[in-house]
Design a protein around this motif. Sequence first.
Motif, short mmCIF file in Angstrom:
data_model
loop_
_atom_site.label_atom_id
_atom_site.label_comp_id
_atom_site.label_asym_id
_atom_site.label_seq_id
_atom_site.Cartn_x
_atom_site.Cartn_y
_atom_site.Cartn_z
N LYS A 1 -10.33 6.49 -14.92
CA LYS A 1 -9.05 7.06 -14.51
C LYS A 1 -9.32 7.91 -13.26
O LYS A 1 -10.27 8.67 -13.22
N LEU A 2 -8.45 7.74 -12.27
CA LEU A 2 -8.59 8.48 -11.03
C LEU A 2 -7.27 9.15 -10.69
O LEU A 2 -6.23 8.50 -10.64
N GLY A 3 -7.30 10.46 -10.48
CA GLY A 3 -6.09 11.17 -10.10
C GLY A 3 -5.26 11.64 -11.28
O GLY A 3 -5.59 11.39 -12.45
N ASP A 4 -4.16 12.33 -10.98
CA ASP A 4 -3.22 12.84 -11.98
C ASP A 4 -1.86 12.20 -11.76
O ASP A 4 -1.44 12.00 -10.61
N MET A 5 -1.16 11.95 -12.86
CA MET A 5 0.14 11.29 -12.77
C MET A 5 1.23 12.32 -12.46
O MET A 5 2.11 12.62 -13.28
N LYS A 6 1.18 12.87 -11.23
CA LYS A 6 2.22 13.80 -10.81
C LYS A 6 3.50 13.04 -10.48
O LYS A 6 4.61 13.55 -10.63
N GLU A 7 3.34 11.82 -9.97
CA GLU A 7 4.47 10.97 -9.63
C GLU A 7 4.26 9.59 -10.22
O GLU A 7 3.12 9.20 -10.53
N GLN A 8 5.34 8.84 -10.39
CA GLN A 8 5.27 7.53 -11.04
C GLN A 8 4.70 6.46 -10.10
O GLN A 8 4.85 6.54 -8.88
N LEU A 9 4.07 5.48 -10.72
CA LEU A 9 3.60 4.31 -9.97
C LEU A 9 4.79 3.41 -9.67
O LEU A 9 5.43 2.89 -10.58
N THR A 10 5.07 3.25 -8.40
CA THR A 10 6.23 2.45 -8.00
C THR A 10 5.81 1.44 -6.93
O THR A 10 4.74 1.54 -6.33
N ILE A 11 6.69 0.48 -6.69
CA ILE A 11 6.45 -0.51 -5.64
C ILE A 11 6.32 0.20 -4.29
O ILE A 11 5.48 -0.17 -3.47
N GLN A 12 7.12 1.23 -4.07
CA GLN A 12 7.06 1.96 -2.81
C GLN A 12 5.71 2.64 -2.62
O GLN A 12 5.19 2.70 -1.50
N LYS A 13 5.12 3.14 -3.71
CA LYS A 13 3.79 3.75 -3.63
C LYS A 13 2.76 2.73 -3.14
O LYS A 13 1.88 3.05 -2.33
N CYS A 14 2.89 1.51 -3.62
CA CYS A 14 1.96 0.45 -3.21
C CYS A 14 2.15 0.12 -1.73
O CYS A 14 1.17 -0.04 -0.99
N LYS A 15 3.40 0.04 -1.30
CA LYS A 15 3.68 -0.23 0.11
C LYS A 15 3.13 0.88 0.99
O LYS A 15 2.61 0.63 2.09
N THR A 16 3.23 2.11 0.50
CA THR A 16 2.70 3.25 1.25
C THR A 16 1.18 3.16 1.37
O THR A 16 0.61 3.50 2.41
N SER A 17 0.52 2.71 0.30
CA SER A 17 -0.94 2.57 0.35
C SER A 17 -1.37 1.56 1.42
O SER A 17 -2.38 1.76 2.11
N ILE A 18 -0.60 0.49 1.57
CA ILE A 18 -0.89 -0.50 2.61
C ILE A 18 -0.72 0.12 3.99
O ILE A 18 -1.55 -0.07 4.89
N LYS A 19 0.36 0.88 4.16
CA LYS A 19 0.62 1.57 5.43
C LYS A 19 -0.52 2.52 5.77
O LYS A 19 -0.99 2.57 6.91
N ILE A 20 -1.00 3.25 4.77
CA ILE A 20 -2.09 4.21 4.98
C ILE A 20 -3.35 3.50 5.48
O ILE A 20 -4.00 3.96 6.43
N THR A 21 -3.70 2.38 4.86
CA THR A 21 -4.93 1.68 5.27
C THR A 21 -4.80 1.07 6.67
O THR A 21 -5.78 1.02 7.41
N LYS A 22 -3.60 0.62 7.03
CA LYS A 22 -3.41 0.06 8.37
C LYS A 22 -3.57 1.14 9.44
O LYS A 22 -4.21 0.92 10.47
N ILE A 23 -2.97 2.30 9.19
CA ILE A 23 -3.11 3.41 10.15
C ILE A 23 -4.57 3.86 10.20
O ILE A 23 -5.12 4.12 11.28
N ALA A 24 -5.22 3.92 9.02
CA ALA A 24 -6.62 4.33 8.96
C ALA A 24 -7.52 3.37 9.72
O ALA A 24 -8.51 3.78 10.34
N THR A 25 -7.18 2.09 9.70
CA THR A 25 -7.95 1.08 10.43
C THR A 25 -7.88 1.34 11.94
O THR A 25 -8.90 1.30 12.64
#
Length: 332
Positions: free
Chosen positions: A281-305
């Motif tokens: 388990k990684l992290g705390d469930m402060k917010e729900q796992l949503t489709i938008q969270k997944c899309k945000t993770s993709i955005k983060i990695t693209k900017i990080a690249t």
Amino acid sequence: MPLEIVTEIISIIFVAILIDIILGEPPNRIHPVVMIGRIINFFTKMIKNASRYRKDKDNFEKVMGSILAIGLTATVSLVVYYVSMQSLFLLGTIFFVIVSATLLKTTFSIRAMDHHIKEILVELDRNNLDEARRNLSKIVSRDTQNLSEARIISACIECVAESFVDGILSPLFYYGLLSVPGSMMYRTINTLDSMIGYKDEYHNKVGWMSAKLDTIINAIPARLSPVFLIVSMMVSGQDWKNSIKICKRDYQNTESFNAGVPMSIMAGGLNIQLEKIDHYKLGDMKEQLTIQKCKTSIKITKIATLIFIFSFLIPIIMILNYFDWWTILFGI
């Protein structure tokens, strides 16, 4: 000539990215990594068959598996170096850039992971969990048959974070040090690990060296990844302070020496909990796992690249050029 070479080396990066964005992955029949996979499969079966008739079965598999891992990695790197050199000296700069960029593209993938994840998210948006699970099973090793929507999203975000290191950062990092032979060296080791670097009874001896090499070669890129992910989170308005906190606390929770670093950073930045049942388990469930969270993770990695390429990769290439590294490597 040194300045000309460094310009070509940097140009190769952007041509490779352009190929990835426009064309994606080459067909399997001509994909170098697929060919490497077939070689691994062939020799692994040969080693396993030969070991059945030996009393020292475990030691035999370990030794022969080590020879396979080291020998194949060295051979692929040398072949790619030879092809690069011939394209430069016989065909000229333009062909050198095209050939090198084409080879480099096969070692990393931005578009493919994006495509796979979006396929899963489309099915989740349609409430088609069965199809989402089937699509997820193509990119993860865990059993997906009974995963809930939240577990599917968690697995997707884990893949996005881990593939930022395995699929983008590491191959480009080794390209920055050793040009295309370096990126292909990395991809060969990573392919060996993904095929035979498991701890089950069948693979644990023959894939021992492959797993060790993959752990070693990913160690530095994985520990560099928080820098680029955190800056990306700052740019995209995510909770970057929490990402640091969660990474410090949870990065060692995974069995993998390296995977926990980018995944814990992502969990903290998105204020979610990523979980692989019965593993971590990684992290705390402060917010729900949503489709938008997944899309945000993709955005983060693209900017990080992009941050990685402009703030680290290109400067490293230029620094090495100052010390005449590329002149030595290319024999100019």
